[in-house]
Design an enzyme around this catalytic site. Structure first.
Site, mmCIF file in Angstrom:
data_model
loop_
_atom_site.group_PDB
_atom_site.id
_atom_site.type_symbol
_atom_site.label_atom_id
_atom_site.label_comp_id
_atom_site.label_asym_id
_atom_site.label_seq_id
_atom_site.Cartn_x
_atom_site.Cartn_y
_atom_site.Cartn_z
ATOM 1 N N GLY A 217 33.684 28.797 35.161
ATOM 2 C CA GLY A 217 34.642 29.881 34.988
ATOM 3 C C GLY A 217 34.099 31.207 35.472
ATOM 4 O O GLY A 217 33.360 31.283 36.461
ATOM 5 N N SER A 218 34.435 32.252 34.745
ATOM 6 C CA SER A 218 34.144 33.610 35.224
ATOM 7 C C SER A 218 32.674 33.980 35.201
ATOM 8 O O SER A 218 32.291 35.013 35.767
ATOM 9 C CB SER A 218 34.945 34.622 34.406
ATOM 10 O OG SER A 218 36.328 34.474 34.663
#
Length: 482
Positions: free
Chosen positions: A212-213
């Site tokens: 993810g981020s």
């Protein structure tokens, strides 16, 4: 001597010679292979004829040996706080073999390693006293991570950024290796191996998942190294919302009111702006992003600490839309908590990545060091100025952004949250991530990455800050206290 007797004698002599040749071949050529055969019961009998050497954590043995009752295997392996340390030790079983450090250092621990033998032992074949494995694990950090992870399914890794020493490696749910160390533990083995939660999988280094981020740190490093942007405070060319190239897919941000349009890298990390880093990955191109990812450890066929970690992957052959998704840690990007802790460690260490390792030395039965493992093995993966800029931006994430739950009084803390989609069309509960570093006033440093695969939290409560950051905080606090 008549002709028949002469022929019979020659034939008998040839048979004797053939037997001698075969015996010699078996003794000197096939001997080792036969001795090492996994079906050779004598190996197990010999291995467990005496107490094994120990795996050491914080100066104390977390393993032991206990006398068995009956049977031809005199001793079996025991573990102290087995569930706590199983991601480090692995198991040593009379039936099912050995894994992790128990497997890698099997010969040292059972006394058959040639380095343990003196010249007389070599001649007589006598088994030497077993050696010990001294780990880099800090018991306070390990316990803090295990307690904080609790009943979640997840993992965490803590590194010393300057040396690469692994201070903590935790995976939950866990298991007690003592329950499968004996010859009569088949029921326990079946229960563990059939458990849907897979407690025997070391999620910290053996289960790569979409980061993810947290992967936005890698993209930011690539952009700054490439010169696409001059600093973390330079405004980017990032429309909001951003439509992935060649598609009608609009990439939106979790917080629709966040100032993400043409945001700086600092602001983009602070609010975790998807448009900023997807567009940045497209502008850089997948090759430049991959080059930075690989400098940090992605796509490595061998990452041994000394246990081999699963490969963290940054893919190739993507189109522009897929490259955009890769920029926010999605599409086919995968990483282990160990890998993401390495990203934060390199940033915290001024752009130098120290090789991660969880064994500091191995010793013989008398405590003499047979081999030391290097705190000095490091390589530069980004410039010092880029690393300092990212450190500053990560501090903003914790002080003003999405990583507020990682704040530690009296310490400098930087981090990056991540929430990765899970399942087709994000139909399953997302993964929650947090990768971070902390520096104490006395100079101590630590980098931590946490991944929560699943928990009891409601779907709309799953976030890197809500679930993963508090665990990172607990481990960082323990490390900074020393």
């Amino acid at each position: 001597m008549n002709k028949t007797i002469r022929r019979a004698s020659v034939f008998a002599l040839l048979l004797v010679l053939a037997l001698l040749v075969r015996a010699t071949w078996v003794q000197f050529c096939d001997g080792k292979a036969l001795a090492d055969d996994k079906h050779n019961r004598r190996n197990a009998i010999e291995q467990y004829a005496h107490p094994l050497g120990d795996i050491i954590v914080g100066g104390e043995a977390v393993t032991g040996s206990a006398r068995t009752k009956g049977g031809d295997l005199a001793y079996k392996r025991t573990y102290k706080n087995g569930a706590l340390y199983s991601p480090v030790t692995g198991y040593s079983s009379q039936v099912y073999g050995a894994t992790q450090l128990e497997g890698i250092y099997k010969d040292l621990l059972d006394g058959t390693d040639d380095r343990l033998k003196n010249p007389l032992d070599t001649v007589t074949g006598k088994r030497a006293g077993p050696g010990d494995v001294v780990t880099t694990i800090d018991p306070a950090v390990q316990k803090a991570g295990f307690k904080a992870l609790g009943d979640t399914k997840g993992a965490a890794v803590a590194l010393d950024p300057r040396t690469g020493r692994i201070l903590g490696m935790v995976s939950t749910p866990s298991y007690d290796p003592s329950k499968i160390s004996g010859s009569a533990d088949s029921a326990e083995w079946r229960a563990l191996t059939s458990d849907e939660d897979k407690p025997m999988v070391n999620r910290a280094m053996r289960q790569p998942l979409p980061p993810g981020s947290t992967f936005k740190l890698v993209v930011a490093a690539a952009a700054l190294e490439d010169g696409l942007y001059s600093s973390v405070d330079a405004r980017t060319a990032s429309p909001n919302p951003y439509t992935l190239p060649g598609t009608a897919t609009v990439l939106r941000n979790e917080n629709p009111s966040a100032p993400c349009e043409n945001a700086t890298i600092r602001t983009g990390l602070q609010y975790s702006c998807n448009n900023v880093f997807a567009k940045m990955a497209v502008d850089l191109g997948q090759d430049k992003v991959r080059a930075m990812a690989e400098k940090l450890g992605f796509n490595a066929d061998k990452l041994d600490v000394p246990v081999r970690a699963a490969k963290s992957v940054y893919p190739s052959g993507m189109d522009k839309a897929q490259t955009g998704l890769s920029g926010i840690g999605q599409f086919d990007v995968t990483a282990t908590p160990l890998q993401m802790s390495m990203v934060s460690a390199a940033i915290a260490n001024g752009g130098e990545l120290a090789a991660p390792h969880m064994v500091s030395q191995i010793t013989d039965a008398d405590g003499n060091v047979l081999e030391k493992f290097g705190d000095e093995d490091s390589r530069r993966v980004m410039s010092e100025s880029v690393a300092e800029g990212l450190q500053s931006a990560m501090r903003t994430v914790v002080e003003k952004g999405t990583g507020s739950n990682a704040r530690i009084d009296g310490a400098t803390v930087g981090g990056k949250t991540g929430t990765a989609q899970h399942g087709e069309n994000n139909s399953k509960t997302p993964y929650a991530w947090f990768t971070s570093y902390a520096k104490g006033a006395d100079g101590r440093e630590v980098a931590v990455a946490v991944m929560i695969e699943s928990s009891s939290a409601a779907r709309d409560e799953v976030s890197g800050n809500g679930l993963a950051a508090p665990i990172a905080k607990a481990m960082m606090e323990a490390a900074l206290k020393g």
